[in-house]
Write a protein that holds these residues in place. Structure first.
Motif, PDB file in Angstrom:
ATOM      1  N   ARG A  98     -26.965  35.498 -12.600  1.00  0.00           N
ATOM      2  CA  ARG A  98     -27.256  36.808 -11.890  1.00  0.00           C
ATOM      3  C   ARG A  98     -26.592  36.902 -10.768  1.00  0.00           C
ATOM      4  N   LEU A  99     -26.604  36.039 -10.054  1.00  0.00           N
ATOM      5  CA  LEU A  99     -25.865  35.786  -8.664  1.00  0.00           C
ATOM      6  C   LEU A  99     -24.270  36.190  -8.736  1.00  0.00           C
ATOM      7  N   LEU A 100     -23.724  36.035 -10.000  1.00  0.00           N
ATOM      8  CA  LEU A 100     -22.125  36.190 -10.084  1.00  0.00           C
ATOM      9  C   LEU A 100     -22.033  37.404 -10.663  1.00  0.00           C
ATOM     10  N   VAL A 101     -23.058  37.815 -11.648  1.00  0.00           N
ATOM     11  CA  VAL A 101     -22.999  39.230 -12.363  1.00  0.00           C
ATOM     12  C   VAL A 101     -23.030  40.118 -11.131  1.00  0.00           C
ATOM     13  N   GLU A 102     -23.984  40.175 -10.400  1.00  0.00           N
ATOM     14  CA  GLU A 102     -24.315  41.035  -9.411  1.00  0.00           C
ATOM     15  C   GLU A 102     -23.313  41.030  -8.328  1.00  0.00           C
ATOM     16  N   GLY A 103     -22.651  39.964  -7.920  1.00  0.00           N
ATOM     17  CA  GLY A 103     -21.603  39.889  -7.099  1.00  0.00           C
ATOM     18  C   GLY A 103     -20.299  40.674  -7.479  1.00  0.00           C
ATOM     19  N   PHE A 104     -20.223  40.522  -8.782  1.00  0.00           N
ATOM     20  CA  PHE A 104     -18.748  41.287  -9.235  1.00  0.00           C
ATOM     21  C   PHE A 104     -19.042  42.688  -9.503  1.00  0.00           C
ATOM     22  N   GLN A 105     -20.300  43.129  -9.920  1.00  0.00           N
ATOM     23  CA  GLN A 105     -20.847  44.420 -10.022  1.00  0.00           C
ATOM     24  C   GLN A 105     -20.554  44.905  -8.498  1.00  0.00           C
ATOM     25  N   ARG A 181      -7.888  45.371 -11.080  1.00  0.00           N
ATOM     26  CA  ARG A 181      -6.819  46.228 -11.903  1.00  0.00           C
ATOM     27  C   ARG A 181      -7.315  46.866 -13.301  1.00  0.00           C
ATOM     28  N   THR A 182      -8.296  46.291 -13.974  1.00  0.00           N
ATOM     29  CA  THR A 182      -8.931  46.949 -14.988  1.00  0.00           C
ATOM     30  C   THR A 182      -9.430  48.018 -14.624  1.00  0.00           C
ATOM     31  N   LEU A 183     -10.280  47.893 -13.744  1.00  0.00           N
ATOM     32  CA  LEU A 183     -11.082  49.274 -13.318  1.00  0.00           C
ATOM     33  C   LEU A 183     -10.262  50.528 -12.863  1.00  0.00           C
ATOM     34  N   SER A 185      -7.308  50.735 -13.178  1.00  0.00           N
ATOM     35  CA  SER A 185      -6.176  51.434 -14.347  1.00  0.00           C
ATOM     36  C   SER A 185      -6.875  52.520 -15.393  1.00  0.00           C
ATOM     37  N   GLY A 186      -8.280  52.182 -15.311  1.00  0.00           N
ATOM     38  CA  GLY A 186      -9.240  53.012 -16.203  1.00  0.00           C
ATOM     39  C   GLY A 186      -9.086  52.637 -17.578  1.00  0.00           C
ATOM     40  N   GLU A 187      -8.389  51.637 -17.890  1.00  0.00           N
ATOM     41  CA  GLU A 187      -8.115  50.965 -19.353  1.00  0.00           C
ATOM     42  C   GLU A 187      -9.326  50.487 -19.890  1.00  0.00           C
ATOM     43  N   GLY A 188      -9.642  51.094 -21.053  1.00  0.00           N
ATOM     44  CA  GLY A 188     -11.091  50.517 -21.663  1.00  0.00           C
ATOM     45  C   GLY A 188     -12.355  51.424 -21.385  1.00  0.00           C
ATOM     46  N   GLY A 189     -12.054  52.310 -20.409  1.00  0.00           N
ATOM     47  CA  GLY A 189     -13.061  53.164 -19.949  1.00  0.00           C
ATOM     48  C   GLY A 189     -14.335  52.394 -19.393  1.00  0.00           C
ATOM     49  N   TRP A 190     -14.214  51.176 -18.741  1.00  0.00           N
ATOM     50  CA  TRP A 190     -15.476  50.490 -17.999  1.00  0.00           C
ATOM     51  C   TRP A 190     -15.909  51.091 -16.833  1.00  0.00           C
ATOM     52  N   SER A 191     -17.278  51.015 -16.719  1.00  0.00           N
ATOM     53  CA  SER A 191     -17.794  51.312 -15.608  1.00  0.00           C
ATOM     54  C   SER A 191     -17.874  50.003 -14.780  1.00  0.00           C
ATOM     55  N   ALA A 192     -18.154  50.258 -13.357  1.00  0.00           N
ATOM     56  CA  ALA A 192     -18.194  49.000 -12.333  1.00  0.00           C
ATOM     57  C   ALA A 192     -19.203  48.038 -12.982  1.00  0.00           C
ATOM     58  N   GLU A 194     -20.788  47.452 -16.035  1.00  0.00           N
ATOM     59  CA  GLU A 194     -20.318  46.993 -17.107  1.00  0.00           C
ATOM     60  C   GLU A 194     -19.359  45.810 -16.977  1.00  0.00           C
ATOM     61  N   LEU A 195     -18.321  46.151 -16.278  1.00  0.00           N
ATOM     62  CA  LEU A 195     -17.330  45.290 -16.096  1.00  0.00           C
ATOM     63  C   LEU A 195     -17.765  43.993 -15.281  1.00  0.00           C
ATOM     64  N   GLY A 196     -18.310  44.244 -14.449  1.00  0.00           N
ATOM     65  CA  GLY A 196     -18.861  43.390 -13.398  1.00  0.00           C
ATOM     66  C   GLY A 196     -19.830  42.227 -14.311  1.00  0.00           C
TER      67      GLY A 196
END
Length: 210
Positions: A98-105, A181-183, A185-192, A194-196
């Motif tokens: 959870r710590l890592l997920v929330e950090g990347f988000q 870079r992925t976010l 670029s918009g490639e894949g249509g990820w939200s912050a 989801e990708l986080g």
């Protein structure tokens, strides 16, 4: 637009004063750098983008070099502050995933709010000055990540932490670079969010197997 109206707007722009105008000049320079590359940033281009005369721009910055230096300093501060803010001051290792997920988000939400700044950093042909400043800022962030990561690795029973730590920190940083870079670029249509979540789970899995 009539000629008279255009002239009146330029006169009003000049009356705003350098202090109030500088952020607008930097915004215009950033827009040009993102769309056309930093090499395209010139006093003339910025003036045209703002709809003002060159003296208005020169009143804010004495030269193109001074303008670019100020732009890089501002964007660097924005990005560095956002990244540091995403790192917990006192991480709890009770729920590491959870710590890592929330950090990347948190990181990617900050990226989304300053997408133009990150596009300047990750341009196809980045300005050498931009690349150099990002390299220095990245090294400072990596040092902070290592300080935060080491206790967690020990708590998870990872052996030879001092030896493995540089490798794991670089893995963490590279995962962050890729996510940004992925976010951007918009490639894949990820939200912050989801990708986080995805990157956080991947990094957690790798660290637990170290």
């Amino acid at each position: 637009m009539s000629v008279g109206k255009s002239v009146r707007e330029r006169v009003r722009a000049a009356h705003l004063g350098p202090e109030r105008r500088r952020p607008q000049v930097l915004d215009a320079a950033l827009k040009i750098a993102v769309e056309r590359g930093s090499h395209a940033v010139s006093m003339e281009a910025v003036a045209q983008g703002m709809g003002v005369t060159k003296p208005v721009v020169y009143a804010c910055f004495a030269s193109r070099e001074e303008l670019l230096t100020a732009l890089l300093a501002r964007e660097e501060q924005r990005l560095f502050s956002g990244v540091i803010a995403a790192l917990p001051e006192r991480p709890s290792f009770d729920k590491p995933e959870r710590l890592l997920v929330e950090g990347f988000q948190a990181l990617l939400k900050g990226v989304a709010s300053h997408a133009d700044s990150w596009q300047l950093v990750f341009a196809a042909n980045p300005d050498p000055a931009v690349a150099d400043r990002y390299k220095q800022a990245r090294a400072l962030v990596a040092k902070q990540v290592g300080t935060l990561m080491a206790p967690g690795l020990r708590a998870w029973g990872v052996k030879e932490v001092p030896r493995k730590l540089p490798v794991l920190v670089e893995f963490f940083m590279s995962a962050g670079d890729g996510a940004v870079r992925t976010l951007v670029s918009g490639e894949g249509g990820w939200s912050a969010n989801e990708l986080g979540a995805l990157v956080g789970r991947i990094v957690y899995g790798a660290l637990r197997k170290a």
